[in-house]
Design a protein around this motif. Structure first.
Motif, PDB file in Angstrom:
ATOM      1  N   MET A   1      -8.569  29.680  80.596  1.00 11.12           N
ATOM      2  CA  MET A   1      -8.591  29.999  79.253  1.00 11.12           C
ATOM      3  C   MET A   1      -7.219  30.233  78.444  1.00 11.12           C
ATOM      4  O   MET A   1      -6.357  31.127  79.331  1.00 11.12           O
ATOM      5  CB  MET A   1      -9.641  30.979  78.654  1.00 11.12           C
ATOM      6  N   VAL A   2      -6.911  29.896  77.355  1.00 10.98           N
ATOM      7  CA  VAL A   2      -5.639  30.283  76.843  1.00 10.98           C
ATOM      8  C   VAL A   2      -5.553  31.367  75.920  1.00 10.98           C
ATOM      9  O   VAL A   2      -6.542  31.281  75.085  1.00 10.98           O
ATOM     10  CB  VAL A   2      -4.890  28.955  76.155  1.00 10.98           C
ATOM     11  N   THR A   3      -5.010  32.330  76.247  1.00  9.88           N
ATOM     12  CA  THR A   3      -4.650  33.436  75.545  1.00  9.88           C
ATOM     13  C   THR A   3      -3.479  33.964  75.194  1.00  9.88           C
ATOM     14  O   THR A   3      -2.531  33.285  75.921  1.00  9.88           O
ATOM     15  CB  THR A   3      -5.401  34.707  76.359  1.00  9.88           C
ATOM     16  N   ASP A   4      -3.244  34.621  74.320  1.00  9.57           N
ATOM     17  CA  ASP A   4      -1.922  35.319  74.066  1.00  9.57           C
ATOM     18  C   ASP A   4      -1.567  36.704  74.859  1.00  9.57           C
ATOM     19  O   ASP A   4      -2.521  37.025  75.677  1.00  9.57           O
ATOM     20  CB  ASP A   4      -1.911  35.626  72.510  1.00  9.57           C
ATOM     21  N   CYS A   7      -4.490  39.337  75.217  1.00  6.07           N
ATOM     22  CA  CYS A   7      -5.748  38.704  75.882  1.00  6.07           C
ATOM     23  C   CYS A   7      -6.792  38.047  74.688  1.00  6.07           C
ATOM     24  O   CYS A   7      -7.974  37.643  75.150  1.00  6.07           O
ATOM     25  CB  CYS A   7      -6.627  39.658  76.733  1.00  6.07           C
ATOM     26  N   GLU A   8      -6.145  37.833  73.519  1.00  7.06           N
ATOM     27  CA  GLU A   8      -7.018  37.321  72.415  1.00  7.06           C
ATOM     28  C   GLU A   8      -6.964  35.665  72.714  1.00  7.06           C
ATOM     29  O   GLU A   8      -6.129  34.990  73.046  1.00  7.06           O
ATOM     30  CB  GLU A   8      -6.341  37.529  71.124  1.00  7.06           C
ATOM     31  N   THR A   9      -8.393  35.058  72.623  1.00  9.06           N
ATOM     32  CA  THR A   9      -8.552  33.724  72.285  1.00  9.06           C
ATOM     33  C   THR A   9      -8.221  33.301  71.208  1.00  9.06           C
ATOM     34  O   THR A   9      -7.841  33.896  70.075  1.00  9.06           O
ATOM     35  CB  THR A   9     -10.085  33.241  72.955  1.00  9.06           C
ATOM     36  N   GLN A  10      -8.350  31.807  70.799  1.00 10.85           N
ATOM     37  CA  GLN A  10      -8.373  31.366  69.602  1.00 10.85           C
ATOM     38  C   GLN A  10      -9.302  31.492  68.675  1.00 10.85           C
ATOM     39  O   GLN A  10      -9.488  31.621  67.375  1.00 10.85           O
ATOM     40  CB  GLN A  10      -8.074  29.850  69.488  1.00 10.85           C
ATOM     41  N   PHE A  15     -11.933  37.895  73.357  1.00 10.45           N
ATOM     42  CA  PHE A  15     -11.081  38.222  74.558  1.00 10.45           C
ATOM     43  C   PHE A  15     -11.187  38.011  75.781  1.00 10.45           C
ATOM     44  O   PHE A  15     -12.584  37.602  76.189  1.00 10.45           O
ATOM     45  CB  PHE A  15     -10.773  39.819  74.673  1.00 10.45           C
ATOM     46  N   ALA A  16     -10.213  37.384  76.641  1.00 12.47           N
ATOM     47  CA  ALA A  16     -10.674  36.819  78.036  1.00 12.47           C
ATOM     48  C   ALA A  16      -9.788  37.682  78.726  1.00 12.47           C
ATOM     49  O   ALA A  16      -8.481  37.976  78.596  1.00 12.47           O
ATOM     50  CB  ALA A  16     -10.336  35.348  78.130  1.00 12.47           C
ATOM     51  N   ARG A  21      -8.121  33.960  82.615  1.00 18.33           N
ATOM     52  CA  ARG A  21      -6.953  33.589  81.844  1.00 18.33           C
ATOM     53  C   ARG A  21      -6.001  32.553  82.769  1.00 18.33           C
ATOM     54  O   ARG A  21      -6.318  32.489  84.013  1.00 18.33           O
ATOM     55  CB  ARG A  21      -6.227  34.917  81.688  1.00 18.33           C
TER      56      ARG A  21
END
Length: 51
Positions: A1-4, A7-10, A15-16, A21
């Motif tokens: 999963m893409v996170t910043d 750890c926030e997702t879109q 959060f992941a 991640r």
């Protein structure tokens, strides 16, 4: 999963952490650090929504 970096997702408020991640290395120490980062970011997210 893409996170910043927090750890926030879109998806706001989702959060992941850990092996969910996409990153170079997946290890228990990194997963624990992600959990701490996500907890802090989630707390900030909730606090900013109270106002």
């Amino acid at each position: 999963m893409v996170t910043d970096e927090k750890c926030e997702t879109q998806i706001p408020g989702i959060f992941a952490v850990g092996d969910l991640r996409e990153k170079y290395a997946n290890q228990i120490v990194l997963a624990a650090a992600d959990g701490c980062t996500a907890a802090m970011a989630a707390a900030h997210y909730v606090e900013t929504r109270k106002e």
